[in-house]
Structures are given as C-alpha cells and as structure tokens.
Design a protein around this motif. Structure first.
Motif, mmCIF file in Angstrom:
data_model
loop_
_atom_site.group_PDB
_atom_site.id
_atom_site.type_symbol
_atom_site.label_atom_id
_atom_site.label_comp_id
_atom_site.label_asym_id
_atom_site.label_seq_id
_atom_site.Cartn_x
_atom_site.Cartn_y
_atom_site.Cartn_z
ATOM 1 N N ARG A 4 0.839 -1.214 0.000
ATOM 2 C CA ARG A 4 0.000 0.000 0.000
ATOM 3 C C ARG A 4 0.866 1.253 0.000
ATOM 4 N NH1 ARG A 4 -2.945 -2.759 4.121
ATOM 5 N NH2 ARG A 4 -2.539 -1.073 5.602
ATOM 6 N N LEU A 5 1.937 1.239 0.792
ATOM 7 C CA LEU A 5 2.848 2.394 0.817
ATOM 8 C C LEU A 5 3.475 2.618 -0.560
ATOM 9 C CD1 LEU A 5 4.477 1.716 4.276
ATOM 10 C CD2 LEU A 5 3.222 3.810 3.660
ATOM 11 N N LEU A 6 3.917 1.551 -1.197
ATOM 12 C CA LEU A 6 4.512 1.679 -2.529
ATOM 13 C C LEU A 6 3.500 2.181 -3.553
ATOM 14 C CD1 LEU A 6 6.770 -1.504 -2.689
ATOM 15 C CD2 LEU A 6 7.546 0.880 -2.782
ATOM 16 N N GLU A 7 2.286 1.666 -3.486
ATOM 17 C CA GLU A 7 1.249 2.082 -4.431
ATOM 18 C C GLU A 7 0.950 3.574 -4.302
ATOM 19 O OE1 GLU A 7 -3.514 1.427 -4.911
ATOM 20 O OE2 GLU A 7 -2.321 -0.336 -4.401
ATOM 21 N N VAL A 8 0.762 4.029 -3.076
ATOM 22 C CA VAL A 8 0.457 5.445 -2.859
ATOM 23 C C VAL A 8 1.657 6.311 -3.233
ATOM 24 C CG1 VAL A 8 -0.028 7.192 -1.086
ATOM 25 C CG2 VAL A 8 -1.311 5.041 -1.125
ATOM 26 N N ALA A 9 2.849 5.914 -2.797
ATOM 27 C CA ALA A 9 4.046 6.712 -3.099
ATOM 28 C C ALA A 9 4.264 6.804 -4.601
ATOM 29 C CB ALA A 9 5.267 6.107 -2.406
ATOM 30 N N ARG A 10 4.080 5.706 -5.287
ATOM 31 C CA ARG A 10 4.270 5.715 -6.741
ATOM 32 C C ARG A 10 3.317 6.708 -7.404
ATOM 33 N NH1 ARG A 10 4.527 0.475 -10.669
ATOM 34 N NH2 ARG A 10 4.172 1.554 -12.631
ATOM 35 N N ARG B 253 1.681 9.259 -5.978
ATOM 36 C CA ARG B 253 1.962 10.625 -5.535
ATOM 37 C C ARG B 253 3.257 11.160 -6.132
ATOM 38 N NH1 ARG B 253 -0.388 12.776 -0.927
ATOM 39 N NH2 ARG B 253 0.653 14.629 -1.723
ATOM 40 N N PHE B 254 4.305 10.353 -6.148
ATOM 41 C CA PHE B 254 5.584 10.805 -6.710
ATOM 42 C C PHE B 254 5.445 11.067 -8.207
ATOM 43 C CE2 PHE B 254 8.306 8.360 -3.345
ATOM 44 C CZ PHE B 254 7.882 9.230 -2.365
ATOM 45 N N ALA B 255 4.695 10.213 -8.900
ATOM 46 C CA ALA B 255 4.498 10.411 -10.341
ATOM 47 C C ALA B 255 3.712 11.685 -10.619
ATOM 48 C CB ALA B 255 3.783 9.201 -10.949
ATOM 49 N N ALA B 256 2.761 12.009 -9.747
ATOM 50 C CA ALA B 256 1.942 13.208 -9.955
ATOM 51 C C ALA B 256 2.637 14.479 -9.493
ATOM 52 C CB ALA B 256 0.608 13.056 -9.223
ATOM 53 N N ASP B 257 3.351 14.412 -8.364
ATOM 54 C CA ASP B 257 3.870 15.622 -7.723
ATOM 55 C C ASP B 257 5.389 15.672 -7.577
ATOM 56 O OD1 ASP B 257 1.162 16.341 -7.277
ATOM 57 O OD2 ASP B 257 1.133 15.134 -5.447
ATOM 58 N N GLY B 258 6.097 14.622 -8.005
ATOM 59 C CA GLY B 258 7.536 14.551 -7.768
ATOM 60 C C GLY B 258 7.813 13.968 -6.393
ATOM 61 N N THR B 259 9.055 13.642 -6.138
ATOM 62 C CA THR B 259 9.376 12.994 -4.859
ATOM 63 C C THR B 259 9.480 13.989 -3.708
ATOM 64 O OG1 THR B 259 11.726 13.056 -5.415
ATOM 65 C CG2 THR B 259 10.544 11.009 -5.879
ATOM 66 N N GLY C 287 4.303 10.454 -15.630
ATOM 67 C CA GLY C 287 4.796 10.714 -14.281
ATOM 68 C C GLY C 287 5.893 9.751 -13.868
ATOM 69 N N GLU C 288 5.671 8.472 -14.124
ATOM 70 C CA GLU C 288 6.679 7.473 -13.792
ATOM 71 C C GLU C 288 7.949 7.689 -14.612
ATOM 72 O OE1 GLU C 288 3.475 6.699 -14.413
ATOM 73 O OE2 GLU C 288 2.746 5.373 -12.823
ATOM 74 N N ALA C 289 7.785 8.052 -15.881
ATOM 75 C CA ALA C 289 8.951 8.307 -16.730
ATOM 76 C C ALA C 289 9.763 9.480 -16.195
ATOM 77 C CB ALA C 289 8.509 8.575 -18.172
ATOM 78 N N ALA C 290 9.073 10.515 -15.738
ATOM 79 C CA ALA C 290 9.790 11.658 -15.162
ATOM 80 C C ALA C 290 10.610 11.221 -13.951
ATOM 81 C CB ALA C 290 8.804 12.763 -14.781
#
Length: 194
Positions: free
Chosen positions: A10-16, A18-24, A99-102
């Motif tokens: 669940r943490l990985l799913e949400v982080a992925r 969120r990071f793809a949408a907003d950056g890390t 997002g993931e590509a970025a």
C-alpha cells in the motif's frame, strides 16, 4: 485503499502515484502513510526514511520497464526489428507513463533491488544480442556504450518532451530515433562481423 494488500504494498502504491503526480519532494512521508492507511510503525518498519521509499518505488518502476523491454526483444527474432522495437517501446512507455517516466529520467535512486534488476536486465539483453552479433548483424555489445547509443538519444528527447507538456509522440519522431539506433548499432563492416 484495498485492505487485502500488505502495508508495504500500500505504501509503494500510494508513493508511486503521488511521486508520479507531484515529484518525490512534494508529498511527505506522513501524507503517504495516511493515504496508505498504515500505522507509523509499519511505515518505519518498511521504509526508515523518504529516500528509502523513493528508492523502492524507483526499483519497482525500473523493474517493470525492463520486463516489458526484454519481452519486446524476445518477440523480435530479427536484429533490426529488435533494435527498432526497443526504441519504440521506450518512447511509447514514456508517453503512456508520463509521471513514472519523469521519475526514472530524474535522479537515479540506487538500491540493492535496482542493482539486481539491472544485472538481470543486462544479462537478458546480452542473451538476445549475442546471436545477432555472432551471425554478423550487430556490433559487439558493450553494455554502457550500447545502452547509450541505443536509447540515449531517445531518453534525452524524452526529457525534453516531458518538460514541454506534450501529450502525444508523433510516429515520425519514434521512427527517427529507431532509424538512428539501427544505423548506429548494426554491423557495418566485415571486421565488425567477425
């Protein structure tokens, strides 16, 4: 959030997402934790800090990308088709996973999982490459050089394309990079075929 999925998943799913949408940098660990509906203890059990979480997301993404790339190669029994398909796969993956590509085209986040994924990836690419070199269609494989010549120009273009907010890649653009990769990696002389 699916309750059947474990806390780490669940943490990985949400982080992925969120990071793809907003950056890390933008999402905090606390925001990711709350959205994933896991306890503070579970968060820090799996990921001691944000860097560890980002590195795990990065390794997961690169593993998925590499799996698709290798599958594309294995479907290509002709050297030229494989080289062109690799470039096409890369550019279409970037187009479909902006997002993931970025994230992947940004800073490399090293981890044991990433190193293992890269070892397996380059071994699989080498297994595909070797017979095509042996019968004289491709230059000798030098992993770092070959990767840079094969996908480097397409990756650099991907960074440009992502930063300009375009939503579609023109087929002619994909073909241009595929043509360039094939022209660079094919064996051109008798000496290269030996």
């Amino acid at each position: 959030m699916p309750r059947g999925q474990d806390a780490r998943g669940r943490l990985l799913e949400v982080a992925r997402r969120r990071f793809a949408a907003d950056g890390t940098l933008a999402p905090t660990l606390e925001e990711v934790r709350r959205e994933a509906e896991v306890s503070v203890g579970a968060l820090y059990h799996h990921f001691p800090d944000k860097h560890a979480l980002a590195a795990a997301v990065y390794a997961e993404l690169i593993g998925e990308y590499q799996t698709g790339f290798v599958a594309t190669l294995r479907d290509s029994d002709i050297a030229e088709r494989g080289i062109r398909s690799g470039v096409t796969y890369h550019l279409r993956w970037v187009e479909q996973h902006r997002g993931e590509a970025a994230l992947l085209l940004g800073d490399r986040l090293d981890s044991d999982a990433l190193r293992q994924s890269n070892r397996e990836f380059f071994a699989a690419v080498g297994d595909w490459w070797r017979p095509h070199h042996t019968y004289g269609m491709l230059r000798p494989m030098q992993p770092g050089v070959t990767a840079a010549l094969w996908l480097g120009p397409a990756q650099e273009f991907s960074r440009y394309w992502l930063s300009h907010g375009e939503t579609k890649l023109a087929r002619s653009t994909v073909e241009t990079f595929a043509d360039a990769a094939w022209a660079t990696l094919r064996a051109n002389t008798i000496e290269e075929k030996i």
